[in-house]
Write an enzyme that holds these catalytic residues in place. Structure first.
Site, PDB file in Angstrom:
ATOM      1  N   LYS A  35     -10.680  -5.350   2.212  1.00 46.02           N
ATOM      2  CA  LYS A  35      -8.908  -4.349   2.952  1.00 46.02           C
ATOM      3  C   LYS A  35      -9.551  -3.057   2.013  1.00 46.02           C
ATOM      4  CE  LYS A  35      -5.285  -5.447  -0.212  1.00 46.02           C
ATOM      5  NZ  LYS A  35      -4.182  -7.187   0.123  1.00 46.02           N
ATOM      6  N   ARG A 133       7.976 -10.990   2.129  1.00 42.00           N
ATOM      7  CA  ARG A 133       7.058  -9.321   2.378  1.00 42.00           C
ATOM      8  C   ARG A 133       6.595  -9.959   3.908  1.00 42.00           C
ATOM      9  NH1 ARG A 133       2.084  -7.366  -0.082  1.00 42.00           N
ATOM     10  NH2 ARG A 133       0.713  -8.856   0.618  1.00 42.00           N
ATOM     11  N   HIS A 165       1.210 -16.185   0.153  1.00 41.93           N
ATOM     12  CA  HIS A 165       0.346 -15.584  -0.615  1.00 41.93           C
ATOM     13  C   HIS A 165       2.129 -15.281  -1.529  1.00 41.93           C
ATOM     14  CE1 HIS A 165      -1.534 -11.615  -1.845  1.00 41.93           C
ATOM     15  NE2 HIS A 165      -0.625 -11.339  -1.868  1.00 41.93           N
ATOM     16  N   ARG A 221      -8.294 -16.378  -2.378  1.00 42.43           N
ATOM     17  CA  ARG A 221      -8.424 -15.001  -1.571  1.00 42.43           C
ATOM     18  C   ARG A 221      -8.421 -14.057  -2.921  1.00 42.43           C
ATOM     19  NH1 ARG A 221      -3.792 -17.039   1.030  1.00 42.43           N
ATOM     20  NH2 ARG A 221      -2.918 -14.761   0.476  1.00 42.43           N
ATOM     21  N   TYR A 267      -1.252  24.074 -14.897  1.00 46.55           N
ATOM     22  CA  TYR A 267       0.737  24.523 -14.456  1.00 46.55           C
ATOM     23  C   TYR A 267       1.433  24.487 -15.375  1.00 46.55           C
ATOM     24  CZ  TYR A 267      -1.823  25.671  -9.662  1.00 46.55           C
ATOM     25  OH  TYR A 267      -2.598  25.470  -9.177  1.00 46.55           O
ATOM     26  N   CYS A 319      -3.923  19.129 -11.933  1.00 47.79           N
ATOM     27  CA  CYS A 319      -3.913  19.753  -9.850  1.00 47.79           C
ATOM     28  C   CYS A 319      -4.544  19.233  -9.089  1.00 47.79           C
ATOM     29  CB  CYS A 319      -4.457  21.118 -10.670  1.00 47.79           C
ATOM     30  SG  CYS A 319      -4.202  21.911 -11.984  1.00 47.79           S
ATOM     31  N   MET A 320      -4.682  19.623  -7.934  1.00 46.79           N
ATOM     32  CA  MET A 320      -5.052  19.426  -6.832  1.00 46.79           C
ATOM     33  C   MET A 320      -6.541  19.257  -6.902  1.00 46.79           C
ATOM     34  SD  MET A 320      -5.038  20.533  -2.424  1.00 46.79           S
ATOM     35  CE  MET A 320      -3.299  20.493  -2.987  1.00 46.79           C
ATOM     36  N   ASP A 321      -7.458  19.958  -7.457  1.00 46.22           N
ATOM     37  CA  ASP A 321      -9.113  19.629  -7.193  1.00 46.22           C
ATOM     38  C   ASP A 321      -9.189  19.854  -8.375  1.00 46.22           C
ATOM     39  OD1 ASP A 321      -8.976  20.727  -4.698  1.00 46.22           O
ATOM     40  OD2 ASP A 321      -8.712  22.384  -5.430  1.00 46.22           O
TER      41      ASP A 321
HETATM   42  C1  LIG Z   1      -4.420  -7.788  -1.282  1.00 49.01           C
HETATM   43  C2  LIG Z   1      -4.348  -9.166  -1.150  1.00 49.01           C
HETATM   44  C3  LIG Z   1      -5.215 -10.476  -1.554  1.00 49.01           C
HETATM   45  C4  LIG Z   1      -6.153 -10.261  -2.595  1.00 49.01           C
HETATM   46  O1  LIG Z   1      -4.920 -10.111  -3.554  1.00 49.01           O
HETATM   47  P1  LIG Z   1      -5.721  -9.144  -5.614  1.00 49.01           P
HETATM   48  O2  LIG Z   1      -4.507  -9.709  -6.290  1.00 49.01           O
HETATM   49  O3  LIG Z   1      -6.324  -8.026  -4.918  1.00 49.01           O
HETATM   50  O4  LIG Z   1      -7.122 -10.832  -5.964  1.00 49.01           O
HETATM   51  C5  LIG Z   1      -4.771 -12.037  -0.740  1.00 49.01           C
HETATM   52  N1  LIG Z   1      -3.635 -12.181  -0.191  1.00 49.01           N
HETATM   53  C6  LIG Z   1      -3.723 -11.261   0.942  1.00 49.01           C
HETATM   54  C7  LIG Z   1      -2.401 -12.144   1.990  1.00 49.01           C
HETATM   55  C8  LIG Z   1      -3.119  -9.951   0.260  1.00 49.01           C
HETATM   56  O5  LIG Z   1      -2.627  -8.916   0.711  1.00 49.01           O
END
Ligand SMILES: *Cc1c(COP(=O)(O)O)cnc(C)c1O
Length: 383
Positions: A35, A133, A165, A221, A267, A319-321
């Site tokens: 992701k 969540r 999770h 995962r 700045y 800064c920004m850039d």
């Molecule tokens: C992002 C995510 C992961 C991976 O998490 P890491 O801590 O980067 O290994 C696995 N499962 C779900 C649902 C996530 O949102």
């Protein structure tokens, strides 16, 4: 035109990291989580590298990420878990993407899409075992499961996975971890009793994959660890797990110049040169993901950068850039010379973890926020 900064992404490291993760979880398959543009490393090249390294699944948050993988010719199973009632699931089902179901509305949406497209939706039921969540609350899991298994009868849908999770995966001994695993195991049992033919049960992110075999079930995962960063930096660095950070962020000095002692820098003059010294301007700023919190302040320099064989800290505000380095009175660098913000650490350069500490954040945020103006260049591509 050559941009003044680049993120070099080592695909051999990605392959090796996935192989290391697979070795940590020998009884499980690996779903590489790619992701957020593969945590800033580039979705498609990293997806291919992860598969080459032994991942058999890919995981993404958003539907568009899943479709991008299919458009790039990725045929491996892909799961997407974050969509809204406005997401067009028809396209996902036609593309053969597995979808998470986190509640009754999602179930209805998947079922509608399955009926419209004539596809059998492959769903993974997500149960909230305690993170608070995504996921259907454990007490509502039974009702969702009954509806889902009911819809299997006419071929609209197939429950192929149950997942959840963890809230405290980075603290393997935290009591919530075992508690979540118990709730998860019960949900899996319920699903199997109800007649779901589960292909995969999955709970472990990177931290649990690396530190807690009891969480592996039959699919892990990992995301962050695929890119070689430690999800538990207070317990151990990547090398302890056989991981190599895949991203190296470097830039060419846009300007090197002499400044007198007592000269304010950037700045608000948060940094003032203590002696006559050489300043170097780095053409990356917060618009490129350099955290403003990595600034130097009150005379103390900020996040580290490798210049030649030395490390110097950010002088004054990001800064920004751009931001400024105090290269020291004897600096040999000139305009156009390369500096390294972070890398694997193998050549003494700082790591994304060093930046995270300097900015009061986590390495996840450092790599995922590297901006669109910074081109990704790939090394170590498989032949
Ligand atoms: C992002 C995510 C992961 C991976 O998490 P890491 O801590 O980067 O290994 C696995 N499962 C779900 C649902 C996530 O949102």
């Amino acid at each position: 035109m050559k941009p003044p900064a680049r993120a070099l992404v080592d695909l051999a490291a990605v392959r090796g990291n996935v192989a290391a993760l697979a070795a940590h979880a020998p009884s499980a398959q690996v779903m590489a989580v790619v992701k957020a543009d593969a945590y800033g490393h580039g979705l498609v090249p990293c997806a291919h590298a992860a598969l080459a390294g032994g991942a058999t699944w890919l995981g993404v948050a958003q539907a568009t990420e899943a479709l991008e993988l299919r458009a790039a010719g990725v045929t491996a199973p892909v799961l997407t878990w974050l969509y809204s009632p406005h997401t067009d699931l028809d396209e996902l089902l036609v593309a053969g993407i597995d979808v998470a179901v986190s509640g009754p509305w999602a179930f209805d949406q998947v079922l509608d899409a399955a009926r419209r497209t004539g596809r059998t939706a492959r769903v993974h039921l997500k149960v909230d075992t305690g993170l608070g969540r995504s996921g259907v609350p454990a007490r509502e899991f039974g009702a969702l499961l009954a509806a889902a298994v009911g819809a299997q009868a006419d071929g609209a849908l197939e429950v192929v996975g149950v997942f959840s999770h963890l809230a405290w995966a980075d603290a393997p001994d935290h009591p919530t971890v075992m508690r979540q695993a118990e709730v998860f195991t019960e949900a899996v049992r319920q699903a199997e009793r109800a007649g779901a033919h589960l292909e995969v049960r999955h709970l472990a992110n990177s931290a649990a994959t690396l530190t807690n075999p009891a969480m592996h079930f039959d699919l892990v995962r990992p995301g962050l660890a695929v890119f070689g960063l430690s999800p538990v930096p207070d317990i151990a660095g990547p090398e302890r797990f056989g991981l190599v950070p895949a991203m190296r962020l470097e830039a060419e000095l846009a300007l090197v110049k002499l400044a007198p002692a007592g000269h304010g820098v950037s700045y608000g003059h948060a940094y003032v040169t203590p002696v006559e010294t050489v300043l170097g301007v780095v053409p990356l700023g917060y618009a490129d993901g350099i955290p403003r919190h990595a600034s130097g302040h009150d005379g103390v320099t900020g996040a580290p950068v490798q210049v030649g064989h030395r490390r110097v800290g950010i002088a004054g505000r990001v800064c920004m850039d751009q931001f400024v380095l105090d290269l020291g009175p004897d600096a040999a660098q000139g305009t156009g010379d390369t500096v390294v913000l972070f890398g694997s650490g193998a050549d003494g350069e700082p790591t994304a973890e060093d930046w995270a500490r300097a900015a009061g954040t986590i390495s996840y945020e450092i790599v995922t926020r590297v901006g669109v103006r910074v081109p990704r260049e790939y090394l170590g591509e498989a032949q």
